[in-house]
Design a protein around this motif. Structure first.
Motif, mmCIF file in Angstrom:
data_model
loop_
_atom_site.group_PDB
_atom_site.id
_atom_site.type_symbol
_atom_site.label_atom_id
_atom_site.label_comp_id
_atom_site.label_asym_id
_atom_site.label_seq_id
_atom_site.Cartn_x
_atom_site.Cartn_y
_atom_site.Cartn_z
ATOM 1 N N UNK A 142 0.852 -1.186 0.000
ATOM 2 C CA UNK A 142 0.000 0.000 0.000
ATOM 3 C C UNK A 142 0.887 1.234 0.000
ATOM 4 N N UNK A 143 0.656 2.111 -0.956
ATOM 5 C CA UNK A 143 1.491 3.298 -1.072
ATOM 6 C C UNK A 143 0.650 4.479 -1.550
ATOM 7 N N UNK A 144 1.213 5.676 -1.475
ATOM 8 C CA UNK A 144 0.523 6.847 -1.990
ATOM 9 C C UNK A 144 0.459 6.806 -3.509
ATOM 10 N N UNK A 145 -0.525 7.492 -4.058
ATOM 11 C CA UNK A 145 -0.648 7.559 -5.522
ATOM 12 C C UNK A 145 0.524 8.312 -6.124
ATOM 13 N N UNK A 146 1.015 9.329 -5.389
ATOM 14 C CA UNK A 146 2.159 10.115 -5.865
ATOM 15 C C UNK A 146 3.439 9.547 -5.260
ATOM 16 N N UNK A 147 4.219 8.849 -6.071
ATOM 17 C CA UNK A 147 5.434 8.216 -5.573
ATOM 18 C C UNK A 147 6.603 9.186 -5.654
ATOM 19 N N UNK A 148 7.001 9.717 -4.527
ATOM 20 C CA UNK A 148 8.197 10.551 -4.468
ATOM 21 C C UNK A 148 8.894 10.273 -3.133
ATOM 22 N N UNK A 149 9.900 11.027 -2.826
ATOM 23 C CA UNK A 149 10.711 10.763 -1.641
ATOM 24 C C UNK A 149 9.995 11.113 -0.343
ATOM 25 N N UNK A 150 8.984 11.970 -0.408
ATOM 26 C CA UNK A 150 8.301 12.422 0.801
ATOM 27 C C UNK A 150 7.082 11.550 1.086
ATOM 28 N N UNK A 151 6.867 11.283 2.370
ATOM 29 C CA UNK A 151 5.689 10.543 2.790
ATOM 30 C C UNK A 151 4.573 11.538 3.073
ATOM 31 N N UNK A 152 3.454 11.356 2.370
ATOM 32 C CA UNK A 152 2.370 12.320 2.497
ATOM 33 C C UNK A 152 1.426 11.970 3.647
ATOM 34 N N UNK A 153 1.121 10.720 3.819
ATOM 35 C CA UNK A 153 0.215 10.310 4.883
ATOM 36 C C UNK A 153 -1.209 10.757 4.604
ATOM 37 N N UNK A 154 -2.128 10.318 5.449
ATOM 38 C CA UNK A 154 -3.512 10.724 5.301
ATOM 39 C C UNK A 154 -4.197 10.162 4.075
ATOM 40 N N UNK A 155 -3.667 9.062 3.517
ATOM 41 C CA UNK A 155 -4.266 8.478 2.311
ATOM 42 C C UNK A 155 -5.054 7.211 2.605
ATOM 43 N N UNK A 156 -5.171 6.846 3.875
ATOM 44 C CA UNK A 156 -6.032 5.725 4.232
ATOM 45 C C UNK A 156 -5.345 4.398 4.470
ATOM 46 N N UNK A 157 -4.010 4.349 4.332
ATOM 47 C CA UNK A 157 -3.302 3.066 4.496
ATOM 48 C C UNK A 157 -3.499 2.507 5.907
ATOM 49 N N UNK A 158 -3.359 3.376 6.913
ATOM 50 C CA UNK A 158 -3.496 2.938 8.302
ATOM 51 C C UNK A 158 -4.896 2.455 8.612
ATOM 52 N N UNK A 159 -5.902 3.153 8.074
ATOM 53 C CA UNK A 159 -7.291 2.749 8.330
ATOM 54 C C UNK A 159 -7.572 1.389 7.702
ATOM 55 N N UNK A 160 -7.045 1.162 6.502
ATOM 56 C CA UNK A 160 -7.250 -0.132 5.835
ATOM 57 C C UNK A 160 -6.606 -1.261 6.630
ATOM 58 N N UNK A 161 -5.370 -1.052 7.097
ATOM 59 C CA UNK A 161 -4.695 -2.103 7.877
ATOM 60 C C UNK A 161 -5.399 -2.329 9.209
ATOM 61 N N UNK A 162 -5.912 -1.259 9.825
ATOM 62 C CA UNK A 162 -6.673 -1.419 11.070
ATOM 63 C C UNK A 162 -7.964 -2.185 10.823
#
Length: 210
Positions: A142-162
């Motif tokens: 699971x990753x952000x739609x925009x793949x760059x060096x910075x982590x954006x967060x707030x895209x729902x990865x944590x909620x999905x894993x929870x």
């Protein structure tokens, strides 16, 4: 004239003689227990008030009297479940709307990306289905739609894993400090763990070593 401690010392000194596999086989009754596992076309989820049998086109709530094999107590999700009879109620649920929002292109009208939405539903289904063979083992990323060096967060990865953790036993491992060379890399994983979450792994993580 012997105390309990004296007897324990004698037992410990000669334990390799007193307790052997052959002697235990004569003294103890052996019983082979078959534990419940998901099948290629079925999945089972256990709750306090019964279990749900899920297939491709349906899901049925059943009493534990109908359970075909043994389960671990830790597999029982500590709450009751109520099956909604109307599919429209499921679609209107908070989680269903959340999944659609995650998979929507950020335009003024928030257009749903149907391909991404279907892919995410397949990912969730795969992680909830406890049927694994060497031919179908996959690492879900699971990753952000925009793949760059910075982590954006707030895209729902944590909620999905929870959310996965609400249905299956998930063990989370800190990806930043994870090392394949450590003999304790997976020491927190238990026999009844269903999903291992490597959270926030380092750049150039070698998935082939898994």
């Amino acid at each position: 004239k012997y105390t309990k401690k004296d007897l324990q010392e004698v037992l410990l000194k000669g334990i390799e003689h007193y307790i052997t596999e052959k002697k235990l086989a004569l003294a103890l009754k052996k019983e082979k227990l078959e534990f419940l596992q998901d099948e290629p076309e079925k999945a089972f989820v256990c709750f306090n008030n019964g279990f749900v049998e899920v297939s491709k086109n349906s899901f049925q709530f059943k009493d534990y009297k109908e359970l075909p094999r043994y389960i671990w107590r830790s597999e029982i999700i500590d709450r009751d479940i109520e099956i909604l009879s109307d599919p429209k109620e499921i679609i209107k649920s908070d989680f269903s709307r959340f999944i659609k929002n995650v998979c929507s292109i950020r335009l003024p009208d928030k257009k749903l990306d149907s391909e991404r939405h279907f892919a995410l539903l397949c990912v969730i289904g795969y992680l909830l289905h406890d049927y694994i063979t060497p031919a179908n083992i996959k690492a879900i990323i699971l990753t952000e739609a925009n793949l760059d060096e910075d982590s954006h967060g707030g895209t729902g990865k944590g909620i999905i894993s929870n959310a996965i953790g609400e249905m299956r036993k998930v063990k989370t491992i800190d990806g930043k400090n994870f090392s394949f060379e450590s003999q304790f890399a997976f020491q927190t994983v238990d026999i009844d763990t269903k999903v291992i979450l490597l959270d926030d792994v380092k750049n150039k993580f070698d998935f082939t070593k898994l």
